[in-house]
Write a protein that holds these residues in place. Structure first.
Motif: not given
Length: 184
Positions: A100, A110, A102
């Motif tokens: 990820d 990703d 994130s």
């Protein structure tokens, strides 16, 4: 006899994939990339990661097939390989994982890492881009790149990867672009 061996190998491969692949499958077409000319690929996760529980952290397997123009070395035409109008099959096998991104708070964005091995038969694109050896070759490569695939939903898969490959002892720089579908 050869057909029977191929059928047995196919059935074994399907049995292994069905035993390990619980969900998170992807089917996509890749232009250029690890197949050099382009491939159709099936990608799956073996299972969710046992520590994080996330399918993206799990190891995946990639299987692809493609076609290469057929080449011959014809000194009467040129001092390099020339296309003959036929095609040669290419077969790709790889392992990958993706993580990820994130920090950007974007679900489904990703970074993908993978290692691949391409089988290129004699008189294929490998003989055009490498030394013309007229032998079957196994060409190792890696892929590092962006992958867009939603976590929980079926939907579009988009990939843009850097795919350096090793041919005749040299590192060749290469890119690949993929579009496909992710399904559980």
């Amino acid at each position: 006899m050869l057909l029977n061996k191929k059928l047995v190998l196919l059935l074994c491969w399907l049995n292994v994939t069905s035993a390990f692949a619980q969900k998170h499958n992807a089917l996509y077409a890749e232009g250029l990339g690890t197949g050099l000319t382009g491939t159709i690929n099936y990608d799956f996760r073996f299972k969710d990661d046992i520590i994080t529980g996330n399918f993206k952290d799990a190891l995946g397997l990639r299987f692809g097939v493609g076609l290469s123009p057929k080449y011959i070395y014809d000194v009467s035409v040129a001092m390099h390989p020339v296309a003959t109008g036929g095609t040669k099959p290419l077969v790709l096998l790889g392992v990958n994982t993706f993580q990820d991104l994130s920090y950007c708070k974007c679900a489904g964005d990703d970074i993908e890492f993978g290692a691949n091995l391409l089988y290129a038969p004699k008189n294929s694109i490998a003989d055009k881009w490498g030394t013309f050896k007229q032998t079957d070759r196994f060409i190792p490569s890696i892929n590092i790149g962006y992958r867009r695939q939603k976590d929980e939903y079926n939907g579009i898969v988009l990939r843009l990867c850097y795919n350096p490959y090793f041919l005749d002892g040299k590192l060749h720089q290469w890119l690949g672009v993929s579009v496909g579908y992710h399904f559980n």
